[in-house]
Structures are given as structure tokens and as C-alpha cells.
Write a protein that holds these residues in place. Sequence first.
Motif, PDB file in Angstrom:
ATOM      1  N   VAL A  61     -38.725 -54.517  74.743  1.00 15.62           N
ATOM      2  CA  VAL A  61     -37.625 -54.051  75.584  1.00 15.62           C
ATOM      3  C   VAL A  61     -36.998 -55.229  76.319  1.00 15.62           C
ATOM      4  CG1 VAL A  61     -36.983 -52.539  77.498  1.00 15.62           C
ATOM      5  CG2 VAL A  61     -38.678 -51.788  75.838  1.00 15.62           C
ATOM      6  N   SER A  62     -37.776 -55.934  77.113  1.00 19.10           N
ATOM      7  CA  SER A  62     -37.283 -57.079  77.864  1.00 19.10           C
ATOM      8  C   SER A  62     -37.356 -58.315  76.980  1.00 19.10           C
ATOM      9  CB  SER A  62     -38.135 -57.278  79.119  1.00 19.10           C
ATOM     10  OG  SER A  62     -37.639 -58.341  79.888  1.00 19.10           O
ATOM     11  N   LYS A  63     -36.234 -58.985  76.815  1.00 20.60           N
ATOM     12  CA  LYS A  63     -36.164 -60.146  75.933  1.00 20.60           C
ATOM     13  C   LYS A  63     -35.856 -61.395  76.750  1.00 20.60           C
ATOM     14  CE  LYS A  63     -34.571 -57.104  72.368  1.00 20.60           C
ATOM     15  NZ  LYS A  63     -33.481 -56.548  71.641  1.00 20.60           N
ATOM     16  N   PRO A  64     -36.086 -62.577  76.203  1.00 15.40           N
ATOM     17  CA  PRO A  64     -35.787 -63.791  76.971  1.00 15.40           C
ATOM     18  C   PRO A  64     -34.323 -63.890  77.400  1.00 15.40           C
ATOM     19  CG  PRO A  64     -37.160 -64.343  75.107  1.00 15.40           C
ATOM     20  CD  PRO A  64     -36.775 -62.894  74.958  1.00 15.40           C
ATOM     21  N   GLY A  65     -33.413 -63.376  76.584  1.00 14.63           N
ATOM     22  CA  GLY A  65     -31.993 -63.431  76.919  1.00 14.63           C
ATOM     23  C   GLY A  65     -31.535 -62.333  77.855  1.00 14.63           C
ATOM     24  N   LEU A  66     -32.301 -61.257  77.949  1.00 14.97           N
ATOM     25  CA  LEU A  66     -31.919 -60.122  78.786  1.00 14.97           C
ATOM     26  C   LEU A  66     -33.183 -59.432  79.290  1.00 14.97           C
ATOM     27  CD1 LEU A  66     -29.647 -58.319  79.903  1.00 14.97           C
ATOM     28  CD2 LEU A  66     -29.859 -56.950  77.833  1.00 14.97           C
ATOM     29  N   ARG A  67     -33.575 -59.791  80.486  1.00 12.23           N
ATOM     30  CA  ARG A  67     -34.774 -59.199  81.081  1.00 12.23           C
ATOM     31  C   ARG A  67     -34.467 -57.798  81.576  1.00 12.23           C
ATOM     32  NH1 ARG A  67     -38.840 -62.326  79.243  1.00 12.23           N
ATOM     33  NH2 ARG A  67     -38.455 -64.505  79.714  1.00 12.23           N
ATOM     34  N   LYS A  68     -35.450 -56.909  81.467  1.00 11.32           N
ATOM     35  CA  LYS A  68     -35.294 -55.517  81.886  1.00 11.32           C
ATOM     36  C   LYS A  68     -36.371 -55.210  82.927  1.00 11.32           C
ATOM     37  CE  LYS A  68     -34.242 -51.063  81.332  1.00 11.32           C
ATOM     38  NZ  LYS A  68     -33.117 -50.450  81.893  1.00 11.32           N
ATOM     39  N   TYR A  69     -35.936 -54.991  84.164  1.00 14.89           N
ATOM     40  CA  TYR A  69     -36.850 -54.673  85.255  1.00 14.89           C
ATOM     41  C   TYR A  69     -36.659 -53.220  85.649  1.00 14.89           C
ATOM     42  CZ  TYR A  69     -37.366 -59.708  85.613  1.00 14.89           C
ATOM     43  OH  TYR A  69     -37.621 -61.017  85.338  1.00 14.89           O
ATOM     44  N   VAL A  70     -37.776 -52.554  85.973  1.00 17.09           N
ATOM     45  CA  VAL A  70     -37.723 -51.156  86.374  1.00 17.09           C
ATOM     46  C   VAL A  70     -38.564 -50.959  87.630  1.00 17.09           C
ATOM     47  CG1 VAL A  70     -37.314 -50.220  84.069  1.00 17.09           C
ATOM     48  CG2 VAL A  70     -39.640 -50.557  84.835  1.00 17.09           C
ATOM     49  N   GLY A  71     -38.107 -50.037  88.464  1.00 10.57           N
ATOM     50  CA  GLY A  71     -38.904 -49.612  89.598  1.00 10.57           C
ATOM     51  C   GLY A  71     -39.937 -48.598  89.129  1.00 10.57           C
ATOM     52  N   TYR A  72     -40.894 -48.295  89.984  1.00 10.05           N
ATOM     53  CA  TYR A  72     -41.956 -47.377  89.553  1.00 10.05           C
ATOM     54  C   TYR A  72     -41.423 -45.980  89.248  1.00 10.05           C
ATOM     55  CZ  TYR A  72     -42.280 -45.139  94.166  1.00 10.05           C
ATOM     56  OH  TYR A  72     -42.023 -44.446  95.311  1.00 10.05           O
ATOM     57  N   GLU A  73     -40.301 -45.597  89.841  1.00  8.26           N
ATOM     58  CA  GLU A  73     -39.722 -44.282  89.567  1.00  8.26           C
ATOM     59  C   GLU A  73     -38.968 -44.250  88.243  1.00  8.26           C
ATOM     60  OE1 GLU A  73     -37.414 -44.373  93.045  1.00  8.26           O
ATOM     61  OE2 GLU A  73     -38.889 -43.316  94.267  1.00  8.26           O
ATOM     62  N   ASP A  74     -38.588 -45.420  87.732  1.00  8.98           N
ATOM     63  CA  ASP A  74     -37.768 -45.500  86.520  1.00  8.98           C
ATOM     64  C   ASP A  74     -38.562 -45.901  85.280  1.00  8.98           C
ATOM     65  OD1 ASP A  74     -35.533 -44.905  88.078  1.00  8.98           O
ATOM     66  OD2 ASP A  74     -35.250 -47.027  88.591  1.00  8.98           O
ATOM     67  N   ILE A  75     -39.884 -45.929  85.352  1.00 12.78           N
ATOM     68  CA  ILE A  75     -40.700 -46.297  84.197  1.00 12.78           C
ATOM     69  C   ILE A  75     -40.555 -45.201  83.143  1.00 12.78           C
ATOM     70  CG2 ILE A  75     -43.049 -46.708  83.358  1.00 12.78           C
ATOM     71  CD1 ILE A  75     -43.683 -47.806  86.175  1.00 12.78           C
ATOM     72  N   PRO A  76     -40.163 -45.559  81.913  1.00 15.38           N
ATOM     73  CA  PRO A  76     -39.911 -44.527  80.906  1.00 15.38           C
ATOM     74  C   PRO A  76     -41.194 -43.828  80.459  1.00 15.38           C
ATOM     75  CG  PRO A  76     -39.623 -46.702  79.947  1.00 15.38           C
ATOM     76  CD  PRO A  76     -39.864 -46.894  81.412  1.00 15.38           C
ATOM     77  N   HIS A  77     -41.108 -42.499  80.360  1.00 16.48           N
ATOM     78  CA  HIS A  77     -42.165 -41.663  79.799  1.00 16.48           C
ATOM     79  C   HIS A  77     -41.543 -40.942  78.609  1.00 16.48           C
ATOM     80  CE1 HIS A  77     -44.703 -42.360  83.291  1.00 16.48           C
ATOM     81  NE2 HIS A  77     -43.635 -42.144  84.047  1.00 16.48           N
ATOM     82  N   PHE A  78     -42.153 -41.057  77.452  1.00 17.02           N
ATOM     83  CA  PHE A  78     -41.564 -40.456  76.265  1.00 17.02           C
ATOM     84  C   PHE A  78     -42.649 -39.871  75.377  1.00 17.02           C
ATOM     85  CE2 PHE A  78     -42.004 -44.975  76.031  1.00 17.02           C
ATOM     86  CZ  PHE A  78     -42.665 -45.205  74.847  1.00 17.02           C
ATOM     87  N   TYR A  79     -42.240 -39.085  74.412  1.00 16.94           N
ATOM     88  CA  TYR A  79     -43.121 -38.360  73.504  1.00 16.94           C
ATOM     89  C   TYR A  79     -44.138 -37.513  74.265  1.00 16.94           C
ATOM     90  CZ  TYR A  79     -41.094 -40.919  69.667  1.00 16.94           C
ATOM     91  OH  TYR A  79     -40.204 -41.426  68.760  1.00 16.94           O
ATOM     92  N   GLY A  80     -43.680 -36.860  75.300  1.00 14.29           N
ATOM     93  CA  GLY A  80     -44.525 -35.957  76.061  1.00 14.29           C
ATOM     94  C   GLY A  80     -45.709 -36.652  76.706  1.00 14.29           C
ATOM     95  N   GLY A  81     -45.543 -37.910  77.074  1.00 14.70           N
ATOM     96  CA  GLY A  81     -46.622 -38.662  77.696  1.00 14.70           C
ATOM     97  C   GLY A  81     -47.532 -39.350  76.694  1.00 14.70           C
ATOM     98  N   LEU A  82     -47.270 -39.200  75.386  1.00 13.44           N
ATOM     99  CA  LEU A  82     -48.103 -39.846  74.374  1.00 13.44           C
ATOM    100  C   LEU A  82     -47.704 -41.298  74.143  1.00 13.44           C
ATOM    101  CD1 LEU A  82     -48.343 -36.979  71.747  1.00 13.44           C
ATOM    102  CD2 LEU A  82     -50.030 -37.635  73.474  1.00 13.44           C
ATOM    103  N   GLY A  83     -46.477 -41.658  74.516  1.00 11.34           N
ATOM    104  CA  GLY A  83     -46.020 -43.027  74.372  1.00 11.34           C
ATOM    105  C   GLY A  83     -46.535 -43.886  75.511  1.00 11.34           C
TER     106      GLY A  83
END
Length: 132
Positions: free
Chosen positions: A80-102
Amino acid sequence: MAVSDPVADFLTKIRNATRARHRYVDIGWSKIKQNIAEILKNQGFVENYLVKQEKQRGTIRIFLKYTDERHPIIQGITRVSKPGLRKYVGYEDIPHFYGGLGLSILSTSQGLMGGSEASKRKIGGELLCTVW
């Protein structure tokens, strides 16, 4: 040849090995790669890993996990986060996907950790990769 993004190279080698149905994959060792392998092992995405130190270089061997029908447990793994474009998230914005299996892996001020653990501790950070 020098690799400009060792984490992306690490994830690509795991992705390629699972698609080729290899039993294990050998990757050059670094502390961050070992920490990611530990998180993947704790979350059940890989069976185990071994660190071999040879002279000045080290190797990490990751034993991949499959179902009884020989389907890989890791269906997808993306950087997700790459050297050219870092991706920072707060604890409320952490992605949850596949019903929590991811799984989301973050680099926080308290070290690398899975997204669910970072949410519980209320810590944000750099979103390194996602695994499902």
C-alpha cells in the motif's frame, strides 16, 4: 542489483511462490522482513519461518501454508505505502476487509503490528501492506 523497495520485493516473492505452489521461499534477511514474517505467522497466513545467518548475509526461509486441497492460504498480498507515495492512517482509519479475515500491517511508533492490534492500542502509522 540494488532493490529500491525491499518490502515490495519481499511481498512479490511470497506472492509468486504461492501462485507456483512452492513449499517455501528464501528471501534476503532484514529486520523488517523478519517482523512481517512474524506477523504473518501469528495471524495464520504462513506456517513458519527460519532465519539463517551465513557470514555477513542472512536468509529468511518462509514456509507457506496451504489448505488440504493445496489452495494457498494467502489469496492476495499488496503493497500500500510505497517509497514514492507514503500512506499513513490513524487508528480509526485502519482498513478492515473480508469480514475481518484480511490483515493490514502497519509500521507504528511501537514497531510493526497487525491492524487489529494497532486499533486496540489506538495507534496509527504507515500502512505497509494488506494480506487476504
